[in-house]
Scaffold this motif. Structure first.
Motif, PDB file in Angstrom:
ATOM      1  N   ALA B  28       0.818  -1.213   0.000  1.00 32.84           N
ATOM      2  CA  ALA B  28       0.000   0.000   0.000  1.00 32.84           C
ATOM      3  C   ALA B  28       0.850   1.261   0.000  1.00 32.84           C
ATOM      4  O   ALA B  28       0.554   2.232  -0.696  1.00 32.84           O
ATOM      5  CB  ALA B  28      -0.924  -0.009   1.221  1.00 32.84           C
ATOM      6  N   THR B  29       1.924   1.216   0.766  1.00 30.83           N
ATOM      7  CA  THR B  29       2.752   2.420   0.869  1.00 30.83           C
ATOM      8  C   THR B  29       3.764   2.510  -0.268  1.00 30.83           C
ATOM      9  O   THR B  29       4.476   3.508  -0.388  1.00 30.83           O
ATOM     10  CB  THR B  29       3.540   2.433   2.195  1.00 30.83           C
ATOM     11  OG1 THR B  29       4.288   1.213   2.278  1.00 30.83           O
ATOM     12  CG2 THR B  29       2.626   2.543   3.395  1.00 30.83           C
ATOM     13  N   GLY B  30       3.836   1.467  -1.074  1.00 30.12           N
ATOM     14  CA  GLY B  30       4.783   1.488  -2.178  1.00 30.12           C
ATOM     15  C   GLY B  30       6.178   1.002  -1.790  1.00 30.12           C
ATOM     16  O   GLY B  30       7.097   1.010  -2.606  1.00 30.12           O
ATOM     17  N   ALA B  31       6.336   0.567  -0.533  1.00 29.17           N
ATOM     18  CA  ALA B  31       7.636   0.026  -0.098  1.00 29.17           C
ATOM     19  C   ALA B  31       7.960  -1.239  -0.877  1.00 29.17           C
ATOM     20  O   ALA B  31       9.120  -1.595  -1.059  1.00 29.17           O
ATOM     21  CB  ALA B  31       7.620  -0.258   1.403  1.00 29.17           C
ATOM     22  N   LEU B  32       6.910  -1.915  -1.338  1.00 28.17           N
ATOM     23  CA  LEU B  32       7.074  -3.035  -2.263  1.00 28.17           C
ATOM     24  C   LEU B  32       6.360  -2.646  -3.557  1.00 28.17           C
ATOM     25  O   LEU B  32       5.158  -2.393  -3.552  1.00 28.17           O
ATOM     26  CB  LEU B  32       6.443  -4.307  -1.692  1.00 28.17           C
ATOM     27  CG  LEU B  32       7.266  -5.166  -0.733  1.00 28.17           C
ATOM     28  CD1 LEU B  32       6.382  -6.256  -0.140  1.00 28.17           C
ATOM     29  CD2 LEU B  32       8.473  -5.776  -1.416  1.00 28.17           C
TER      30      LEU B  32
END
Lengths: 296, 119
Positions: B28-32
Protein backbone atom coordinates in the motif's frame (compact mmCIF):
# COMPACT_ATOMS: atom_id res chain seq x y z
CA UNK A 1 10.76 -38.97 11.11
CA UNK A 2 10.87 -39.48 14.86
CA UNK A 3 8.28 -41.85 16.27
CA UNK A 4 7.71 -42.48 19.94
CA UNK A 5 5.30 -45.33 20.58
CA UNK A 6 3.94 -46.33 23.98
CA UNK A 7 7.10 -45.26 25.74
CA UNK A 8 7.17 -46.16 29.43
CA UNK A 9 10.06 -45.58 31.82
CA UNK A 10 10.22 -46.41 35.50
CA UNK A 11 12.84 -45.51 38.04
CA UNK A 12 12.38 -47.91 40.96
CA UNK A 13 8.72 -47.45 41.85
CA UNK A 14 8.36 -44.10 40.14
CA UNK A 15 6.83 -44.09 36.67
CA UNK A 16 8.48 -41.17 34.88
CA UNK A 17 6.86 -41.83 31.50
CA UNK A 18 3.68 -43.72 30.86
CA UNK A 19 2.71 -44.90 27.38
CA UNK A 20 3.91 -41.67 25.76
CA UNK A 21 3.41 -41.53 21.99
CA UNK A 22 3.97 -38.84 19.40
CA UNK A 23 5.66 -38.18 16.07
CA UNK A 24 7.86 -35.40 14.72
CA UNK A 25 8.24 -34.84 10.98
CA UNK A 26 11.07 -33.27 8.97
CA UNK A 27 10.70 -29.55 8.40
CA UNK A 28 8.57 -29.23 11.50
CA UNK A 29 9.17 -27.87 14.95
CA UNK A 30 7.60 -29.75 17.82
CA UNK A 31 7.40 -28.13 21.25
CA UNK A 32 7.35 -30.23 24.39
CA UNK A 33 5.79 -28.41 27.30
CA UNK A 34 4.57 -29.34 30.74
CA UNK A 35 4.91 -28.50 34.41
CA UNK A 36 8.09 -29.32 36.32
CA UNK A 37 8.46 -33.03 36.80
CA UNK A 38 6.10 -33.90 33.93
CA UNK A 39 8.76 -36.07 32.27
CA UNK A 40 10.08 -33.73 29.57
CA UNK A 41 13.77 -34.31 30.20
CA UNK A 42 13.24 -38.06 30.64
CA UNK A 43 11.51 -38.12 27.26
CA UNK A 44 14.33 -36.11 25.71
CA UNK A 45 16.96 -38.49 27.09
CA UNK A 46 15.17 -41.28 25.24
CA UNK A 47 15.11 -39.25 22.03
CA UNK A 48 18.88 -38.91 22.08
CA UNK A 49 19.46 -42.53 23.07
CA UNK A 50 20.72 -41.98 26.61
CA UNK A 51 17.92 -43.99 28.26
CA UNK A 52 16.74 -47.44 27.28
CA UNK A 53 12.94 -47.65 27.09
CA UNK A 54 11.31 -50.06 29.58
CA UNK A 55 8.40 -50.48 27.22
CA UNK A 56 7.56 -49.09 23.82
CA UNK A 57 9.94 -47.72 21.21
CA UNK A 58 11.76 -44.57 20.14
CA UNK A 59 12.50 -44.67 16.42
CA UNK A 60 14.29 -42.53 13.88
CA UNK A 61 13.13 -43.41 10.37
CA UNK A 62 12.01 -46.78 11.67
CA UNK A 63 15.19 -47.75 13.56
CA UNK A 64 15.57 -47.65 17.35
CA UNK A 65 17.78 -44.81 18.55
CA UNK A 66 19.14 -46.52 21.67
CA UNK A 67 22.66 -47.91 21.07
CA UNK A 68 22.45 -46.98 17.40
CA UNK A 69 25.45 -44.85 16.39
CA UNK A 70 24.11 -44.31 12.85
CA UNK A 71 20.95 -42.71 14.25
CA UNK A 72 22.80 -40.74 16.91
CA UNK A 73 25.18 -39.28 14.34
CA UNK A 74 22.18 -37.50 12.80
CA UNK A 75 20.96 -36.02 16.08
CA UNK A 76 22.21 -32.74 17.54
CA UNK A 77 21.46 -32.44 21.24
CA UNK A 78 21.59 -29.31 23.36
CA UNK A 79 21.09 -30.48 26.95
CA UNK A 80 20.01 -28.18 29.72
CA UNK A 81 23.23 -28.98 31.60
CA UNK A 82 26.22 -28.42 29.36
CA UNK A 83 29.09 -30.84 29.26
CA UNK A 84 32.61 -30.09 28.09
CA UNK A 85 35.99 -31.60 28.93
CA UNK A 86 37.53 -29.89 31.93
CA UNK A 87 40.33 -27.97 30.30
CA UNK A 88 39.03 -27.86 26.76
CA UNK A 89 38.44 -24.66 24.85
CA UNK A 90 36.11 -24.38 21.85
CA UNK A 91 38.89 -25.29 19.43
CA UNK A 92 39.62 -28.54 21.22
CA UNK A 93 35.93 -29.44 21.60
CA UNK A 94 35.51 -28.71 17.91
CA UNK A 95 38.11 -31.36 17.08
CA UNK A 96 36.20 -33.83 19.28
CA UNK A 97 32.91 -33.09 17.55
CA UNK A 98 34.59 -33.28 14.16
CA UNK A 99 35.90 -36.76 14.88
CA UNK A 100 32.51 -38.04 16.13
CA UNK A 101 30.02 -36.50 13.72
CA UNK A 102 30.32 -37.48 10.05
CA UNK A 103 28.18 -34.48 9.10
CA UNK A 104 30.61 -31.98 10.64
CA UNK A 105 31.31 -29.06 8.32
CA UNK A 106 34.40 -26.92 8.88
CA UNK A 107 32.89 -24.32 6.58
CA UNK A 108 29.76 -24.12 8.73
CA UNK A 109 31.86 -23.91 11.89
CA UNK A 110 33.87 -21.04 10.43
CA UNK A 111 30.80 -19.16 9.21
CA UNK A 112 29.20 -19.36 12.68
CA UNK A 113 32.27 -17.75 14.24
CA UNK A 114 30.95 -14.26 13.52
CA UNK A 115 27.61 -15.02 15.21
CA UNK A 116 29.07 -16.25 18.46
CA UNK A 117 32.22 -14.24 18.82
CA UNK A 118 33.66 -16.33 21.68
CA UNK A 119 37.29 -16.79 22.67
CA UNK A 120 38.20 -20.19 21.20
CA UNK A 121 41.25 -20.76 23.37
CA UNK A 122 39.82 -20.05 26.78
CA UNK A 123 38.73 -23.12 28.78
CA UNK A 124 34.97 -23.47 28.46
CA UNK A 125 34.49 -23.91 32.21
CA UNK A 126 35.59 -20.30 32.64
CA UNK A 127 32.68 -19.17 30.47
CA UNK A 128 29.39 -18.02 31.96
CA UNK A 129 26.37 -20.32 31.60
CA UNK A 130 25.07 -18.33 28.66
CA UNK A 131 28.41 -18.36 26.88
CA UNK A 132 28.68 -22.12 27.41
CA UNK A 133 25.27 -22.50 25.85
CA UNK A 134 26.37 -20.44 22.86
CA UNK A 135 29.42 -22.70 22.51
CA UNK A 136 27.14 -25.75 22.58
CA UNK A 137 25.04 -24.29 19.74
CA UNK A 138 28.11 -23.39 17.73
CA UNK A 139 29.55 -26.90 17.98
CA UNK A 140 26.23 -28.68 17.45
CA UNK A 141 25.16 -26.63 14.44
CA UNK A 142 28.54 -27.21 12.80
CA UNK A 143 27.71 -30.96 12.84
CA UNK A 144 24.76 -30.26 10.53
CA UNK A 145 22.37 -32.67 12.27
CA UNK A 146 19.08 -33.74 10.66
CA UNK A 147 17.36 -33.64 14.02
CA UNK A 148 17.78 -31.04 16.72
CA UNK A 149 16.79 -32.02 20.24
CA UNK A 150 16.83 -28.94 22.43
CA UNK A 151 16.20 -29.00 26.18
CA UNK A 152 15.47 -25.47 27.44
CA UNK A 153 17.73 -24.20 24.64
CA UNK A 154 17.73 -20.48 25.26
CA UNK A 155 17.71 -20.58 29.04
CA UNK A 156 20.51 -18.33 30.27
CA UNK A 157 20.91 -16.48 26.96
CA UNK A 158 20.45 -12.74 26.59
CA UNK A 159 17.54 -11.50 24.42
CA UNK A 160 19.75 -10.63 21.44
CA UNK A 161 21.39 -14.05 21.45
CA UNK A 162 18.03 -15.84 21.91
CA UNK A 163 16.73 -14.19 18.76
CA UNK A 164 19.93 -14.87 16.86
CA UNK A 165 19.87 -18.56 17.78
CA UNK A 166 16.18 -19.01 17.00
CA UNK A 167 16.85 -17.26 13.71
CA UNK A 168 19.62 -19.75 12.89
CA UNK A 169 17.47 -22.74 13.84
CA UNK A 170 14.50 -21.45 11.81
CA UNK A 171 16.88 -20.98 8.88
CA UNK A 172 17.90 -24.64 9.24
CA UNK A 173 14.25 -25.70 9.18
CA UNK A 174 13.57 -23.74 5.99
CA UNK A 175 16.83 -24.58 4.24
CA UNK A 176 17.64 -28.15 5.24
CA UNK A 177 14.23 -29.40 6.36
CA UNK A 178 15.55 -30.42 9.77
CA UNK A 179 13.30 -31.79 12.52
CA UNK A 180 13.31 -29.79 15.74
CA UNK A 181 12.13 -31.02 19.12
CA UNK A 182 12.27 -28.40 21.80
CA UNK A 183 11.27 -28.30 25.43
CA UNK A 184 10.80 -24.94 27.06
CA UNK A 185 8.90 -23.08 29.71
CA UNK A 186 9.01 -19.95 27.61
CA UNK A 187 5.66 -20.46 25.93
CA UNK A 188 5.64 -17.00 24.36
CA UNK A 189 8.76 -17.94 22.42
CA UNK A 190 7.51 -21.40 21.50
CA UNK A 191 4.45 -19.82 19.91
CA UNK A 192 6.66 -18.22 17.28
CA UNK A 193 8.70 -21.26 16.42
CA UNK A 194 6.51 -24.35 16.83
CA UNK A 195 4.24 -26.09 14.36
CA UNK A 196 2.96 -28.41 16.99
CA UNK A 197 2.97 -28.85 20.73
CA UNK A 198 2.92 -31.88 22.99
CA UNK A 199 1.62 -30.97 26.42
CA UNK A 200 2.91 -33.39 29.07
CA UNK A 201 1.58 -34.00 32.54
CA UNK A 202 2.58 -36.68 35.06
CA UNK A 203 4.54 -38.72 32.53
CA UNK A 204 1.82 -38.71 29.90
CA UNK A 205 1.39 -36.74 26.72
CA UNK A 206 -2.04 -35.25 27.29
CA UNK A 207 -2.26 -33.19 24.10
CA UNK A 208 -0.47 -33.53 20.77
CA UNK A 209 -1.81 -30.93 18.42
CA UNK A 210 -0.85 -28.44 15.76
CA UNK A 211 -0.58 -25.01 17.33
CA UNK A 212 -2.70 -23.59 14.53
CA UNK A 213 -5.63 -25.95 15.25
CA UNK A 214 -5.25 -25.53 18.96
CA UNK A 215 -5.45 -21.76 18.68
CA UNK A 216 -8.18 -21.79 16.05
CA UNK A 217 -10.41 -24.04 18.13
CA UNK A 218 -10.06 -22.58 21.58
CA UNK A 219 -11.17 -19.02 22.22
CA UNK A 220 -11.49 -16.66 25.11
CA UNK A 221 -14.68 -14.65 25.32
CA UNK A 222 -15.33 -11.63 27.45
CA UNK A 223 -18.95 -10.76 27.56
CA UNK A 224 -21.60 -8.94 29.51
CA UNK A 225 -24.85 -10.84 29.16
CA UNK A 226 -28.32 -9.50 29.92
CA UNK A 227 -29.76 -10.47 33.31
CA UNK A 228 -30.82 -14.11 33.46
CA UNK A 229 -29.36 -15.11 30.09
CA UNK A 230 -28.52 -18.81 29.82
CA UNK A 231 -25.54 -20.03 27.79
CA UNK A 232 -26.55 -22.17 24.80
CA UNK A 233 -26.20 -25.83 25.77
CA UNK A 234 -24.22 -26.66 22.59
CA UNK A 235 -21.29 -24.52 23.72
CA UNK A 236 -18.37 -26.47 25.09
CA UNK A 237 -17.24 -24.40 28.07
CA UNK A 238 -13.78 -25.19 29.47
CA UNK A 239 -13.83 -22.48 32.05
CA UNK A 240 -16.17 -19.77 33.25
CA UNK A 241 -15.57 -16.95 35.65
CA UNK A 242 -17.39 -13.78 36.61
CA UNK A 243 -15.69 -10.54 37.50
CA UNK A 244 -18.15 -7.75 38.20
CA UNK A 245 -20.61 -8.01 35.31
CA UNK A 246 -18.06 -9.38 32.86
CA UNK A 247 -18.15 -13.11 32.23
CA UNK A 248 -14.95 -14.67 30.92
CA UNK A 249 -15.41 -17.93 29.07
CA UNK A 250 -12.93 -20.33 27.57
CA UNK A 251 -14.70 -22.18 24.80
CA UNK A 252 -13.74 -25.13 22.66
CA UNK A 253 -14.92 -23.81 19.31
CA UNK A 254 -13.94 -21.38 16.55
CA UNK A 255 -14.16 -17.62 17.01
CA UNK A 256 -16.97 -17.43 14.42
CA UNK A 257 -19.03 -20.06 16.18
CA UNK A 258 -18.58 -18.40 19.56
CA UNK A 259 -19.69 -15.09 18.09
CA UNK A 260 -22.73 -16.57 16.33
CA UNK A 261 -24.01 -18.55 19.26
CA UNK A 262 -23.48 -15.83 21.85
CA UNK A 263 -24.94 -13.01 19.76
CA UNK A 264 -28.34 -14.69 20.01
CA UNK A 265 -28.32 -13.77 23.72
CA UNK A 266 -28.08 -10.05 22.85
CA UNK A 267 -24.95 -9.45 24.91
CA UNK A 268 -24.14 -5.89 25.97
CA UNK A 269 -20.48 -6.59 25.32
CA UNK A 270 -18.94 -9.44 23.32
CA UNK A 271 -15.23 -9.77 22.69
CA UNK A 272 -13.80 -12.93 21.21
CA UNK A 273 -10.04 -13.22 21.66
CA UNK A 274 -7.53 -15.83 20.54
CA UNK A 275 -5.84 -17.79 23.30
CA UNK A 276 -2.12 -17.68 23.86
CA UNK A 277 -0.23 -20.94 24.29
CA UNK A 278 0.32 -19.94 27.91
CA UNK A 279 -3.42 -19.67 28.48
CA UNK A 280 -4.05 -23.01 26.76
CA UNK A 281 -1.43 -24.58 28.99
CA UNK A 282 -2.97 -23.14 32.13
CA UNK A 283 -6.54 -24.08 31.27
CA UNK A 284 -5.68 -27.56 30.02
CA UNK A 285 -3.64 -28.40 33.09
CA UNK A 286 -6.12 -26.80 35.46
CA UNK A 287 -3.63 -24.30 36.85
CA UNK A 288 -6.44 -21.84 37.39
CA UNK A 289 -8.08 -24.12 39.95
CA UNK A 290 -8.80 -22.99 43.50
CA UNK A 291 -5.67 -24.80 44.70
CA UNK A 292 -3.37 -22.12 43.33
CA UNK A 293 -5.57 -19.28 44.49
CA UNK A 294 -5.58 -20.48 48.09
CA UNK A 295 -1.91 -19.61 48.41
CA UNK A 296 -2.50 -15.93 47.74
CA UNK B 1 15.60 -5.26 0.62
CA UNK B 2 15.09 -4.30 4.24
CA UNK B 3 12.48 -6.29 6.01
CA UNK B 4 10.14 -3.83 7.60
CA UNK B 5 7.59 -6.26 8.95
CA UNK B 6 7.34 -5.80 12.66
CA UNK B 7 5.78 -8.35 14.94
CA UNK B 8 3.96 -6.98 17.93
CA UNK B 9 3.67 -9.50 20.73
CA UNK B 10 0.94 -7.57 22.46
CA UNK B 11 -1.09 -7.80 19.30
CA UNK B 12 -3.97 -10.29 19.53
CA UNK B 13 -3.70 -11.13 15.82
CA UNK B 14 -1.96 -14.43 15.03
CA UNK B 15 1.56 -14.05 13.66
CA UNK B 16 0.69 -15.15 10.11
CA UNK B 17 -1.99 -12.45 10.01
CA UNK B 18 0.54 -9.88 11.20
CA UNK B 19 2.86 -10.91 8.37
CA UNK B 20 0.05 -10.71 5.83
CA UNK B 21 -0.95 -7.25 7.05
CA UNK B 22 2.70 -6.20 7.08
CA UNK B 23 3.14 -7.18 3.43
CA UNK B 24 -0.14 -5.50 2.48
CA UNK B 25 0.98 -2.32 4.22
CA UNK B 26 4.27 -2.41 2.34
CA UNK B 27 2.41 -2.78 -0.94
CA UNK B 28 0.00 0.00 0.00
CA UNK B 29 2.75 2.42 0.87
CA UNK B 30 4.78 1.49 -2.18
CA UNK B 31 7.64 0.03 -0.10
CA UNK B 32 7.07 -3.04 -2.26
CA UNK B 33 6.52 -2.19 -5.93
CA UNK B 34 4.53 -4.36 -8.38
CA UNK B 35 6.81 -7.09 -9.70
CA UNK B 36 9.24 -6.74 -6.82
CA UNK B 37 10.48 -9.88 -5.12
CA UNK B 38 9.39 -10.54 -1.53
CA UNK B 39 11.95 -11.68 1.01
CA UNK B 40 12.41 -15.46 0.77
CA UNK B 41 10.77 -17.68 3.35
CA UNK B 42 14.12 -18.81 4.73
CA UNK B 43 15.43 -15.26 4.91
CA UNK B 44 12.32 -13.95 6.65
CA UNK B 45 12.15 -16.90 9.06
CA UNK B 46 15.75 -16.35 10.11
CA UNK B 47 15.27 -12.61 10.26
CA UNK B 48 12.14 -12.62 12.41
CA UNK B 49 13.12 -15.82 14.29
CA UNK B 50 9.81 -17.47 13.52
CA UNK B 51 8.70 -20.76 12.01
CA UNK B 52 9.10 -20.84 8.20
CA UNK B 53 5.80 -22.72 7.86
CA UNK B 54 4.03 -19.71 9.40
CA UNK B 55 5.51 -17.48 6.71
CA UNK B 56 4.66 -20.00 4.00
CA UNK B 57 1.06 -19.90 5.20
CA UNK B 58 0.95 -16.09 5.11
CA UNK B 59 2.43 -16.07 1.59
CA UNK B 60 -0.02 -18.74 0.43
CA UNK B 61 -2.98 -16.70 1.63
CA UNK B 62 -1.59 -13.49 0.12
CA UNK B 63 -1.31 -15.38 -3.15
CA UNK B 64 -4.91 -16.61 -2.90
CA UNK B 65 -6.03 -13.05 -2.25
CA UNK B 66 -4.15 -11.90 -5.32
CA UNK B 67 -1.58 -9.66 -3.66
CA UNK B 68 1.39 -11.73 -4.71
CA UNK B 69 2.26 -14.57 -7.08
CA UNK B 70 4.97 -17.17 -6.84
CA UNK B 71 7.38 -18.40 -9.47
CA UNK B 72 8.62 -21.95 -8.79
CA UNK B 73 12.18 -21.85 -7.50
CA UNK B 74 12.46 -18.08 -7.75
CA UNK B 75 10.27 -16.85 -4.94
CA UNK B 76 7.23 -14.65 -4.52
CA UNK B 77 6.56 -11.36 -6.29
CA UNK B 78 4.12 -8.51 -5.86
CA UNK B 79 1.25 -8.85 -8.33
CA UNK B 80 1.05 -6.38 -11.18
CA UNK B 81 -2.71 -6.02 -10.98
CA UNK B 82 -2.71 -5.30 -7.27
CA UNK B 83 -2.51 -1.58 -7.58
CA UNK B 84 -1.31 0.28 -4.55
CA UNK B 85 -4.75 1.86 -4.37
CA UNK B 86 -6.43 -1.51 -3.80
CA UNK B 87 -4.15 -2.41 -0.94
CA UNK B 88 -4.54 1.05 0.50
CA UNK B 89 -8.31 0.71 0.35
CA UNK B 90 -8.14 -2.60 2.16
CA UNK B 91 -5.94 -1.04 4.86
CA UNK B 92 -8.30 1.89 5.35
CA UNK B 93 -11.26 -0.51 5.55
CA UNK B 94 -9.51 -2.39 8.33
CA UNK B 95 -8.96 0.85 10.23
CA UNK B 96 -12.60 1.72 9.65
CA UNK B 97 -13.72 -1.67 10.97
CA UNK B 98 -11.71 -1.35 14.13
CA UNK B 99 -12.90 2.21 14.75
CA UNK B 100 -16.49 1.09 14.20
CA UNK B 101 -16.00 -1.83 16.59
CA UNK B 102 -14.62 0.50 19.21
CA UNK B 103 -17.50 2.95 18.82
CA UNK B 104 -20.07 0.14 19.05
CA UNK B 105 -18.43 -1.17 22.21
CA UNK B 106 -18.61 2.35 23.65
CA UNK B 107 -22.35 2.17 23.25
CA UNK B 108 -22.78 4.22 20.06
CA UNK B 109 -25.59 2.56 18.13
CA UNK B 110 -25.52 1.49 14.49
CA UNK B 111 -28.08 4.09 13.40
CA UNK B 112 -25.86 6.87 14.69
CA UNK B 113 -22.92 5.51 12.67
CA UNK B 114 -25.07 5.30 9.55
CA UNK B 115 -26.28 8.89 10.02
CA UNK B 116 -22.65 9.96 10.30
CA UNK B 117 -21.72 8.12 7.11
CA UNK B 118 -24.55 9.76 5.19
CA UNK B 119 -23.44 13.24 6.15
Amino acid sequence: MIEVKGLTKRFDNFTALEAASFTAEPGRVCGIVGPNGAGKTTLIKHLVGVYRPDEGSVLLDGAPIFENPAAKARIGYIPDDRFFFTKAGIGEMMRQYRSFYPGFSQEKFDSLRQVFNLDEKQPLRKFSKGMQKQAAFWLTMACRPDIYVLDEPVDGLDPVMRRAIWGLIMGEVAERNVTVLVSSHNLRELEDVCDKVCIMDKGRIVIEHSLEDLQANTVKVQTVLPQGAELPAELKVLSRSLMGRVTTLILRCSAAEAKNRLSTLNPILLDVLPLTLEEIFIYELGGESDESKKVV
Amino acid sequence: MRVIIQLDYRDARPIYVQIKDGVKRMIATGALAPGERLPGIRELAANLSINPNTIARAYKELEQEGYIYSVGGKGSFVSQETTAADAQKEQAMQRFDSAARELLSLGVDVEELIRRLEK
